[in-house]
Scaffold this motif. Sequence first.
Motif, PDB file in Angstrom:
ATOM      1  N   GLU A   1       6.739   6.636   9.370  1.00 34.12           N
ATOM      2  CA  GLU A   1       8.073   7.079   8.938  1.00 34.12           C
ATOM      3  C   GLU A   1       8.325   6.694   7.482  1.00 34.12           C
ATOM      4  O   GLU A   1       8.931   7.441   6.725  1.00 34.12           O
ATOM      5  N   GLN A   2       7.804   5.535   7.073  1.00 32.73           N
ATOM      6  CA  GLN A   2       7.990   5.085   5.683  1.00 32.73           C
ATOM      7  C   GLN A   2       7.339   6.086   4.710  1.00 32.73           C
ATOM      8  O   GLN A   2       7.908   6.450   3.691  1.00 32.73           O
ATOM      9  N   LEU A   3       6.128   6.534   5.088  1.00 32.43           N
ATOM     10  CA  LEU A   3       5.433   7.495   4.216  1.00 32.43           C
ATOM     11  C   LEU A   3       6.140   8.861   4.250  1.00 32.43           C
ATOM     12  O   LEU A   3       6.268   9.523   3.218  1.00 32.43           O
TER      13      LEU A   3
ATOM     14  N   LYS B   1       0.836  -1.218   0.000  1.00 29.13           N
ATOM     15  CA  LYS B   1       0.000   0.000   0.000  1.00 29.13           C
ATOM     16  C   LYS B   1       0.866   1.262   0.000  1.00 29.13           C
ATOM     17  O   LYS B   1       0.693   2.143  -0.837  1.00 29.13           O
ATOM     18  N   THR B   2       1.812   1.336   0.959  1.00 31.21           N
ATOM     19  CA  THR B   2       2.611   2.554   1.090  1.00 31.21           C
ATOM     20  C   THR B   2       3.479   2.770  -0.151  1.00 31.21           C
ATOM     21  O   THR B   2       3.559   3.881  -0.682  1.00 31.21           O
ATOM     22  N   THR B   3       4.090   1.688  -0.632  1.00 34.96           N
ATOM     23  CA  THR B   3       4.918   1.801  -1.847  1.00 34.96           C
ATOM     24  C   THR B   3       4.069   2.267  -3.021  1.00 34.96           C
ATOM     25  O   THR B   3       4.494   3.098  -3.826  1.00 34.96           O
TER      26      THR B   3
ATOM     27  N   TYR C   1      -0.687   2.814  14.441  1.00 35.46           N
ATOM     28  CA  TYR C   1      -0.600   1.615  15.280  1.00 35.46           C
ATOM     29  C   TYR C   1       0.828   1.118  15.421  1.00 35.46           C
ATOM     30  O   TYR C   1       1.210   0.585  16.435  1.00 35.46           O
ATOM     31  N   ARG C   2       1.603   1.263  14.350  1.00 33.24           N
ATOM     32  CA  ARG C   2       2.927   0.631  14.389  1.00 33.24           C
ATOM     33  C   ARG C   2       4.043   1.657  14.264  1.00 33.24           C
ATOM     34  O   ARG C   2       3.972   2.565  13.429  1.00 33.24           O
ATOM     35  N   ILE C   3       5.048   1.460  15.098  1.00 35.11           N
ATOM     36  CA  ILE C   3       6.212   2.352  15.056  1.00 35.11           C
ATOM     37  C   ILE C   3       6.870   2.184  13.687  1.00 35.11           C
ATOM     38  O   ILE C   3       7.048   1.072  13.200  1.00 35.11           O
TER      39      ILE C   3
ATOM     40  N   ILE D   1      -4.365   8.638   0.725  1.00 34.33           N
ATOM     41  CA  ILE D   1      -4.435   8.212   2.128  1.00 34.33           C
ATOM     42  C   ILE D   1      -3.896   6.793   2.273  1.00 34.33           C
ATOM     43  O   ILE D   1      -4.385   5.851   1.628  1.00 34.33           O
ATOM     44  N   ASP D   2      -2.883   6.656   3.116  1.00 38.88           N
ATOM     45  CA  ASP D   2      -2.265   5.352   3.376  1.00 38.88           C
ATOM     46  C   ASP D   2      -2.851   4.803   4.682  1.00 38.88           C
ATOM     47  O   ASP D   2      -2.770   5.462   5.718  1.00 38.88           O
ATOM     48  N   THR D   3      -3.434   3.638   4.631  1.00 41.54           N
ATOM     49  CA  THR D   3      -4.043   3.071   5.845  1.00 41.54           C
ATOM     50  C   THR D   3      -3.146   1.977   6.420  1.00 41.54           C
ATOM     51  O   THR D   3      -2.243   1.480   5.740  1.00 41.54           O
TER      52      THR D   3
HETATM   53 MG   LIG Z   1       2.280   0.594   4.818  1.00 40.37          MG
END
Ligand SMILES: [Mg+2]
Length: 416
Positions: free
Chosen positions: A234-236, A200-202, A228-230, A271-273
């Motif tokens: 940051e990736q986005l 999704k993020t990529t 939710y996740r550390i 929007i990245d979920t």
């Molecule tokens: Mg992602």
Amino acid sequence: MKIKRFQARNMREAMNRVRQELSGDAVILESRRLADGVEVVAAVDYDETPAQQTLRAVQAAEPPPPAAPRPAYTPPPPAASAWSTGPRAGDGELAALRREIAEVKSLMQSQLAGLSWSREKMQQPQRAGLFRALLGLGLDPALARELSAEAGAEADAEQAKRSVLQGLARKLPVLPREPLIDTTGGQQVLALVGPTGVGKTTTIAKLAARYAERHGTRDIALVSTDHYRIGAQEQLFHYGRLLGVPVQTARDAGELEALLGRLGDRRLILIDTAGMGPRDRLLSNQLSLLRPLAGKLSSYLVMPGGASAGDCDHIVAQFRATPLAGCILTKIDEATRIGAALSAAIRHQLALAWISDGQRVPEDLCAVRADDLVRRACELARLLPQARDEELLADDYAAAQHGRQTQHGGASHVAV
Ligand SMILES: [Mg+2]
Ligand SMILES: Nc1nc2c(ncn2[C@@H]2O[C@H](COP(=O)(O)OP(=O)(O)OP(=O)(O)O)[C@@H](O)[C@H]2O)c(=O)[nH]1
């Protein structure tokens, strides 16, 4: 008269032995489940008719077949049969009888499947060949049967093959215009949803870069709802910095709505979920964040292109809780077959929008073209041929005929 007892791992294996060691005319006198398989008592030259009585019992217990013919290609009804309600406590004998009848039923189905597949191969060899080839693409048996029936009558084999593939391409639901390119409709807000790690993020980064190539970065904003996740945000943020695009975050529907209001001047909001497994209790949180805004954004389901039929159905069932504008197939480069995903798109009428076939941003993303997808499906089948057992083919053929699920988990599909 000759009577013999057979023990085997399953009913099919037992029946093969009955056929080999007695003959195809043998009748089953008794069958029962063992801890590690089944036991069958069969006879040849048997003058009484206990087997017929058993068959009559099966027929009496079975609901009559529906009078109307099945429509050409419809999802099978949810698995429900006379046997689907579990036995009551203390109902041991009845349960055993039901199991036995179910075994006989499965045996009869398996024999009938073999017969009907053999008949098809003899009477309609071209159609049977097309069915086999379509299953080789990973397509759903019902779809493969429907397509091969449509094109199997063509006189020329090559022409029949071409028309069957064209028929498949025509059936694929594809977005008529690529949303990012068609900017006539004003602001576009796209949310990507899907299971964990599907890309999704990529894909968000690829979409943003794809839009920026044509329209620059000024009008783009990225939003992450993954708190939710550390490291997930940051990736986005990393992609945002690379592209020179601002990244915002929203924790709930209220925050997201307010954010969309503030970003009203941006023409593209992506929007990245958070990726959620289908059984994750947080899944409904993510979907309920998007649902109230369904009129203001378009959600796209991101699904691995190489997923099995059952997985595709499962994913669609979980994520369709929010209205879906379409679907993005990812990791096509890692797939050995994409037919199951294509079948699922047809079955659920999920418009295919983009495909992702690698990790490179932005190169490995393209808008879907039906003929290109079919070509890719054929290429995979050519590059990675898989031998198909004749018994499984017979099973698939019969499953397609009766709209039921096959047991070997191959190209079967699950009703959702
Ligand atoms: Mg992602
Ligand atoms: N081979 C291949 N890898 C891909 C593709 N798309 C994404 N990836 C890789 O898949 C991994 C996961 O990608 P993400 O974009 O983080 O996936 P995600 O769906 O956002 O993951 P979560 O946020 O954890 O649910 C990364 O290593 C990506 O580089 C693709 O089309 N092909």
